[in-house]
Design a protein around this motif. Sequence first.
Motif, PDB file in Angstrom:
ATOM      1  N   MET A   1       2.085   4.583   7.485  1.00 30.70           N
ATOM      2  CA  MET A   1       0.653   4.045   6.715  1.00 30.70           C
ATOM      3  C   MET A   1       0.003   4.866   6.530  1.00 30.70           C
ATOM      4  SD  MET A   1       1.864   0.992   7.772  1.00 30.70           S
ATOM      5  CE  MET A   1       0.048   0.076   6.912  1.00 30.70           C
ATOM      6  N   PRO A   2      -0.261   5.127   5.284  1.00 25.70           N
ATOM      7  CA  PRO A   2      -0.953   5.834   4.224  1.00 25.70           C
ATOM      8  C   PRO A   2      -2.474   6.913   5.191  1.00 25.70           C
ATOM      9  CG  PRO A   2      -1.128   4.159   3.301  1.00 25.70           C
ATOM     10  CD  PRO A   2      -0.711   3.578   4.263  1.00 25.70           C
ATOM     11  N   THR A   3      -3.267   6.749   6.125  1.00 23.49           N
ATOM     12  CA  THR A   3      -3.746   6.677   7.084  1.00 23.49           C
ATOM     13  C   THR A   3      -3.969   7.626   8.173  1.00 23.49           C
ATOM     14  OG1 THR A   3      -4.814   4.797   7.944  1.00 23.49           O
ATOM     15  CG2 THR A   3      -5.603   5.074   5.687  1.00 23.49           C
TER      16      THR A   3
ATOM     17  N   ASP B   1      -6.877  -2.019   9.825  1.00 18.81           N
ATOM     18  CA  ASP B   1      -6.667  -2.377   8.723  1.00 18.81           C
ATOM     19  C   ASP B   1      -5.612  -3.103   7.726  1.00 18.81           C
ATOM     20  OD1 ASP B   1     -10.221  -1.805   7.659  1.00 18.81           O
ATOM     21  OD2 ASP B   1      -9.342  -0.071   7.864  1.00 18.81           O
ATOM     22  N   GLU B   2      -4.411  -2.647   8.403  1.00 20.82           N
ATOM     23  CA  GLU B   2      -3.555  -2.934   8.108  1.00 20.82           C
ATOM     24  C   GLU B   2      -2.343  -4.233   8.006  1.00 20.82           C
ATOM     25  OE1 GLU B   2      -3.303  -0.102  12.140  1.00 20.82           O
ATOM     26  OE2 GLU B   2      -4.386  -2.030  11.303  1.00 20.82           O
ATOM     27  N   PRO B   3      -1.826  -3.643   6.201  1.00 24.15           N
ATOM     28  CA  PRO B   3      -1.981  -5.267   5.593  1.00 24.15           C
ATOM     29  C   PRO B   3      -1.293  -6.554   6.845  1.00 24.15           C
ATOM     30  CG  PRO B   3      -1.068  -3.545   4.653  1.00 24.15           C
ATOM     31  CD  PRO B   3      -1.469  -2.499   5.917  1.00 24.15           C
ATOM     32  N   TRP B   4      -0.137  -5.516   7.888  1.00 29.04           N
ATOM     33  CA  TRP B   4       0.221  -6.387   8.639  1.00 29.04           C
ATOM     34  C   TRP B   4      -0.413  -7.150   9.762  1.00 29.04           C
ATOM     35  CZ3 TRP B   4       0.499  -3.700  12.444  1.00 29.04           C
ATOM     36  CH2 TRP B   4       0.186  -2.152  11.613  1.00 29.04           C
TER      37      TRP B   4
ATOM     38  N   MET C   1      -3.204 -10.248  17.102  1.00 26.73           N
ATOM     39  CA  MET C   1      -3.411  -8.292  17.336  1.00 26.73           C
ATOM     40  C   MET C   1      -4.061  -7.943  17.508  1.00 26.73           C
ATOM     41  SD  MET C   1      -0.705  -7.296  14.800  1.00 26.73           S
ATOM     42  CE  MET C   1       1.095  -8.132  13.436  1.00 26.73           C
ATOM     43  N   ILE C   2      -4.639  -6.487  18.632  1.00 24.71           N
ATOM     44  CA  ILE C   2      -5.943  -6.062  19.068  1.00 24.71           C
ATOM     45  C   ILE C   2      -6.805  -4.443  17.954  1.00 24.71           C
ATOM     46  CG2 ILE C   2      -7.641  -5.269  20.711  1.00 24.71           C
ATOM     47  CD1 ILE C   2      -5.631  -7.301  22.392  1.00 24.71           C
TER      48      ILE C   2
ATOM     49  N   ASP D   1       0.808  -1.050   0.175  1.00 27.03           N
ATOM     50  CA  ASP D   1       0.010   0.336   0.158  1.00 27.03           C
ATOM     51  C   ASP D   1       0.894   0.834  -0.243  1.00 27.03           C
ATOM     52  OD1 ASP D   1       1.369   0.105   2.937  1.00 27.03           O
ATOM     53  OD2 ASP D   1      -1.158   0.074   3.506  1.00 27.03           O
ATOM     54  N   GLY D   2       2.576   1.229   0.112  1.00 27.86           N
ATOM     55  CA  GLY D   2       2.609   2.623  -0.436  1.00 27.86           C
ATOM     56  C   GLY D   2       3.673   3.136   1.564  1.00 27.86           C
TER      57      GLY D   2
END
Length: 232
Positions: free
Chosen positions: A135-137, A153-156, A162-163, A128-129
């Motif tokens: 992160m983008p957001t 929503d993170e790719p990882w 994780m919570i 996502d760059g």
Amino acid sequence: MKIIIEKDFEAMSETTKNILLGHMSQDKRVNLSITAGNTPVGVYKRMVEIVKDSPDYANVHYYNFDEIPVPDQAEGITISDLRKLYFTPANISEENIHPLTVENYAEQDKRLALDGGLDAMMIGLGADGHFCGNMPTTTSFENLTYKVKVTGDEPWFVPGEMIKGMEFVTMGPVSVLKVKHLILIVNGAKKAEMVKTVLQGPVTEEFPASVLQLHPNLTVILDEEAASRLDK
């Protein structure tokens, strides 16, 4: 910006190893920040063979550039992964490992400055760059090392491990741009379009890694698939 295109994953791993060892072989304290994940696996495999138990690299100190804590676990995901991939098999002294955590992140930039700054940082590129934990957001190009809430929503993001709403920490764009030599490694056709976007597109917070274009000493190491969309 210097772009190195190698034939495949093995070749790019060998080139990256050689660049890192060039830094590590200096006759002084060397401060490195290195990445976890899949992309550097080949790099670490090669480095372990050379570095393990060698007194020639006792001058090298290691710093993680982001950290994601895990509930009821002593250390976070990043440092745990780095231990598994490199620190433990290379038998790196605990005195040479300087973890970034959610408890000490506010002192990270000051600590690095007192230690002489980072000589080199090896990072990857998110689909996502994103780079590091930027992160983008959530990223501002004005950020030093900062704390961010996990959205899920993170790719990882790993459900069950994780919570949503938990906090992680990362060195921000301002902190990363202070590194003396920045090394970006990317492989595979799936990231080819994003490679083109962040290296040859506009600098925008929509794609945080685009800010790396501004670094005065950026080396990008790609395999042919990751480089396939670049303008020649």
